[in-house]
Motif scaffolding. Structure first.
Motif, PDB file in Angstrom:
ATOM      1  N   MET A 239      10.530  12.190  -2.315  1.00  0.00           N
ATOM      2  CA  MET A 239       9.837  12.470  -3.573  1.00  0.00           C
ATOM      3  C   MET A 239       9.081  11.240  -4.078  1.00  0.00           C
ATOM      4  SD  MET A 239       9.188  14.828  -5.544  1.00  0.00           S
ATOM      5  CE  MET A 239       7.980  14.670  -6.848  1.00  0.00           C
TER       6      MET A 239
ATOM      7  N   VAL B 171       5.938  10.992  -2.270  1.00  0.00           N
ATOM      8  CA  VAL B 171       4.966  11.969  -2.776  1.00  0.00           C
ATOM      9  C   VAL B 171       4.314  11.475  -4.056  1.00  0.00           C
ATOM     10  CG1 VAL B 171       4.729  14.293  -3.714  1.00  0.00           C
ATOM     11  CG2 VAL B 171       6.163  13.911  -1.713  1.00  0.00           C
TER      12      VAL B 171
ATOM     13  N   ARG C  34       1.884   8.776  -3.269  1.00  0.00           N
ATOM     14  CA  ARG C  34       0.667   9.346  -2.691  1.00  0.00           C
ATOM     15  C   ARG C  34      -0.212   9.949  -3.790  1.00  0.00           C
ATOM     16  NH1 ARG C  34       1.739  13.660   1.717  1.00  0.00           N
ATOM     17  NH2 ARG C  34       3.900  12.965   1.641  1.00  0.00           N
ATOM     18  N   LYS C  35       0.438  10.632  -4.748  1.00  0.00           N
ATOM     19  CA  LYS C  35      -0.321  11.217  -5.855  1.00  0.00           C
ATOM     20  C   LYS C  35      -1.020  10.126  -6.645  1.00  0.00           C
ATOM     21  CE  LYS C  35       2.777  14.857  -7.077  1.00  0.00           C
ATOM     22  NZ  LYS C  35       3.730  15.223  -8.132  1.00  0.00           N
TER      23      LYS C  35
ATOM     24  N   GLY D  44      -3.809   8.545  -4.642  1.00  0.00           N
ATOM     25  CA  GLY D  44      -4.861   9.482  -4.271  1.00  0.00           C
ATOM     26  C   GLY D  44      -5.684   9.953  -5.452  1.00  0.00           C
ATOM     27  N   ARG D  45      -5.323   9.461  -6.640  1.00  0.00           N
ATOM     28  CA  ARG D  45      -6.032   9.962  -7.819  1.00  0.00           C
ATOM     29  C   ARG D  45      -7.138   8.988  -8.208  1.00  0.00           C
ATOM     30  NH1 ARG D  45      -2.335  12.544 -11.976  1.00  0.00           N
ATOM     31  NH2 ARG D  45      -1.214  10.597 -11.694  1.00  0.00           N
ATOM     32  N   PRO D  46      -8.376   9.453  -8.274  1.00  0.00           N
ATOM     33  CA  PRO D  46      -9.477   8.535  -8.604  1.00  0.00           C
ATOM     34  C   PRO D  46      -9.221   7.786  -9.908  1.00  0.00           C
ATOM     35  CG  PRO D  46     -10.311  10.722  -8.047  1.00  0.00           C
ATOM     36  CD  PRO D  46      -8.825  10.836  -8.072  1.00  0.00           C
TER      37      PRO D  46
ATOM     38  N   GLU E  14       2.512  16.918 -15.473  1.00  0.00           N
ATOM     39  CA  GLU E  14       2.946  17.978 -14.567  1.00  0.00           C
ATOM     40  C   GLU E  14       3.155  19.271 -15.354  1.00  0.00           C
ATOM     41  OE1 GLU E  14       3.246  17.723 -11.337  1.00  0.00           O
ATOM     42  OE2 GLU E  14       3.466  15.590 -10.908  1.00  0.00           O
TER      43      GLU E  14
END
Ligand SMILES: Nc1ncnc2c1ncn2[C@@H]1O[C@H](COP(=O)(O)OP(=O)(O)O)[C@@H](O)[C@H]1O
Ligand SMILES: [Mg+2]
Lengths: 270, 328
Positions: A1, A4, A7-8, A11-13, A87
């Motif tokens: 987790m 993850v 990565r989020k 990966g978010r501009p 979220e």
């Protein structure tokens, strides 16, 4: 987790845009200083700036001093406020929880992600500050650096002091993150959580300057925020830095505990 | 009175489901949820058997979503018990949820990512298998890519490419939510209003998909406020009204015969004259209703009176009539 979440984050501009903006301001300041050669007089303007003109190597510290009062806390509060409430708002919280991801695990992963962001932000600002300082202000061939107390520092001295400063400011930001993370478990609106966190900071900053609030001043979260300046005195007066770490630790423990207690038992109706 | 006691005399032997508790996939006992003063769910005794297509029917605000959230451990019950796949929830939620696919109150996705990226993140977030060490590793990383492609294919989303979810229509998002629910080949699907935002064709496609999955052994718990949807898809129906379960029965039982007979004749006016009111009335669409007149005698009388009998069949209640009767 945790993987993850990282990565989020990466990966978010928005992560990179916000860090880019944080780095931009010190660079702009460095450009102005370099072009005009006009330094603020000692005791005026952002901390340390008066000392950097002849000495670009101090600029990472100055750069953090520039972003610390406003921009860094805003960025961290937005990031932490977003963590759980974001979220909830995107409707993904319920799907993560039924995947299933344990609530404690999710909260820990969110915390790690916010810490990573904070560290990334502080280090980026320090690194940009260093590059901007060296390239725009130069270190004028000096091997040593002058402290605020007028004594000289070897590059090794300067390095560890800067390192401790990065950690100290990072820990102060973890305090900010704890406030916003706790609020983020209370509300389903990331904006409300971030603004709530900032409201706490602004109130604290106001109260610190208020003599009438003297009784509680030493326990306010922002009371010792600027104590890292002491690291550039000789010898280092550790009192305020230590007190700052303790106060922040208190807030972090209490608020993260509250965040966990709330999130692990509450109804998820988002 | 609880729902179990609802008109027991009328309930026929169950044809689907309703077996021993051993093969139940969802059981609740006295399930109650109060939000402050509002009682959203009141003393609910649900029972969904393996293989059921269970329709959880109720108007807006009747407590369907709250119930679904409790089944999934998102909301904590005020009182009562829940068993999903034979284990208590929320205590053992982490053991059963890997085998449950869910869609709750609309899909959720990260808008800046594509469908595939969303599914990858969601799949990686969960455990590879359930709490039971013998459980299949339906969430394994090795099979992730192929499972994602299979789920997208099932819901008809293969050609969305790399477009971010932000650019999807509501129907496409709904399909993505369904794909997320199917990602691990669940034994139980819990779907809350799954056809919201879909066009009629999409609704039919999803229904076919769910029928197919159900034939292969997936139990489906579908909550809906749409009678027609439940009537077309479900084998068993629970009717919720203001938080209470007012009926739980096989669809066929809820649409059972009324005891009256409908007769189609060539000349309705003549037929009414022959039989005389009130023995025979007519419906709006020109059918003769026989209340308690035995069918053989009535038809014989009609033929004697020169009226041709084209068709005679027992009248069935529609689901709508049953539900309206139960909830008014
Ligand atoms: N978080 C909440 N707080 C207070 N009341 C709620 C909450 N969620 C639902 N309710 C109330 O519970 C009842 C049932 O709602 P819900 O389960 O969403 O119904 P449905 O899904 O059948 O439309 C409604 O009266 C609703 O107002
Ligand atoms: Mg609902």
């Amino acid at each position: 987790m945790i993987g993850v979440e990282l990565r989020k984050l990466l990966g978010r501009p928005r992560t990179w845009v916000s860090i880019g903006l944080l780095c931009l301001l010190p660079v702009v300041v460095a450009v102005f200083l370099a072009v005009t050669g006009i330094a603020p007089r000692p005791g005026q303007g952002p901390t340390l700036l008066s000392a950097v003109l002849g000495n670009g190597a101090l600029f990472p510290a100055a750069a953090l001093g520039i972003v610390l009062p406003f921009f860094l806390p805003i960025a961290v509060a937005v990031q932490a406020g977003e963590s759980v409430a974001g979220e909830a708002q995107s409707g993904t919280l319920r799907y993560l929880l039924v995947r299933p991801v344990g609530r404690t695990r999710l909260l820990v992963a969110k915390l790690v992600s916010v810490l990573a962001y904070t560290l990334l932000a502080v280090l980026s600002v320090a690194a940009t500050g260093y590059l901007a300082g060296i390239s725009l202000l130069g270190n004028s061939g000096q091997v040593t650096t002058t402290t605020l107390s007028g004594t000289t520092l070897t590059p090794a001295d300067l390095a560890w002091r800067t390192g401790v400063m990065v950690l100290y400011i990072g820990w102060s930001m973890v305090g900010v993150a704890s406030v916003a993370l706790f609020l983020s478990t209370l509300t389903d609106s990331p904006l409300a959580a971030a603004l709530g966190g900032l409201a706490v900071l602004v109130s604290s900053t106001v109260l610190v300057t208020l003599d009438a609030a003297g009784a509680v001043r030493d326990y306010l979260p922002t009371r010792y925020w600027l104590a890292w300046v002491d690291l550039f005195r000789d010898p280092v007066p550790w009192g305020d830095v230590t007190a700052g770490v303790l106060v922040q630790t208190g807030y972090v423990v209490v608020l993260l505990g509250a965040a966990w207690a709330n999130f692990s038992t509450r109804d998820v109706t988002s | 009175m609880t729902a179990r006691e609802h008109d027991p005399a009328r309930r026929p032997a169950p044809t689907t489901g309703g077996g021993a508790d051993g093969d139940a996939v969802v059981v609740t006992r006295g399930l109650t949820k109060r939000y402050g003063r509002v009682t959203a769910v009141d003393d609910l005794d649900l029972r969904v058997a393996a293989g059921d297509r269970y329709g959880f029917l109720g108007p807006n605000g009747s407590g369907k979503t709250t119930t679904v959230r409790m089944l999934l451990g998102l909301v904590h019950a005020t009182s009562g018990e829940i068993e999903v796949l034979g284990r208590r929830v929320p205590r053992h939620a982490k053991d059963v949820l890997p085998e449950v696919g869910a869609l709750v109150e609309g899909p959720g996705a990260y808008p800046h990512l594509s469908a595939r990226a969303n599914l990858r993140l969601l799949d990686a977030a969960g455990p590879a298998r359930g709490g039971d060490p013998l459980a299949p590793d339906t969430g394994s990383r090795r099979t992730r890519r192929s499972r994602i492609e299979a789920a997208l294919e099932q819901v008809g989303l293969t050609d969305v490419g790399r477009r971010p979810v932000r650019a999807y229509s509501l129907g496409m998002r709904q399909r993505l939510g369904l794909a997320a629910a199917l990602l691990r080949g669940p034994r139980l699907l819990v779907l809350d209003e799954p056809t919201n935002g879909l066009d009629p064709r999409g609704i039919a496609e999803i229904r076919d998909l769910l029928l197919d999955l159900n034939r292969r052994g997936t139990a489906v718990f579908l909550s809906s406020h749409l009678l027609a949807e439940v009537e077309l898809f479900c084998t068993r129906v629970g009717v919720l009204h203001r938080g209470r379960l007012v009926a739980q029965d096989d669809l066929d039982a809820l649409r059972g015969p009324t005891g009256r007979t409908l007769v189609r004749v060539d000349d309705v006016d003549a037929a009414t004259r022959v039989l005389g009111l009130p023995a025979a009335r007519t419906t709006d669409d020109g059918l003769l209703v026989l209340d308690d007149l035995p069918v053989p005698e009535a038809t014989a009388a009609l033929v004697r009176g020169g009226v041709a009998v084209l068709e005679a069949a027992p009248e069935r209640r529609t689901l709508e009539q049953s539900v309206l009767g139960l909830t008014s």
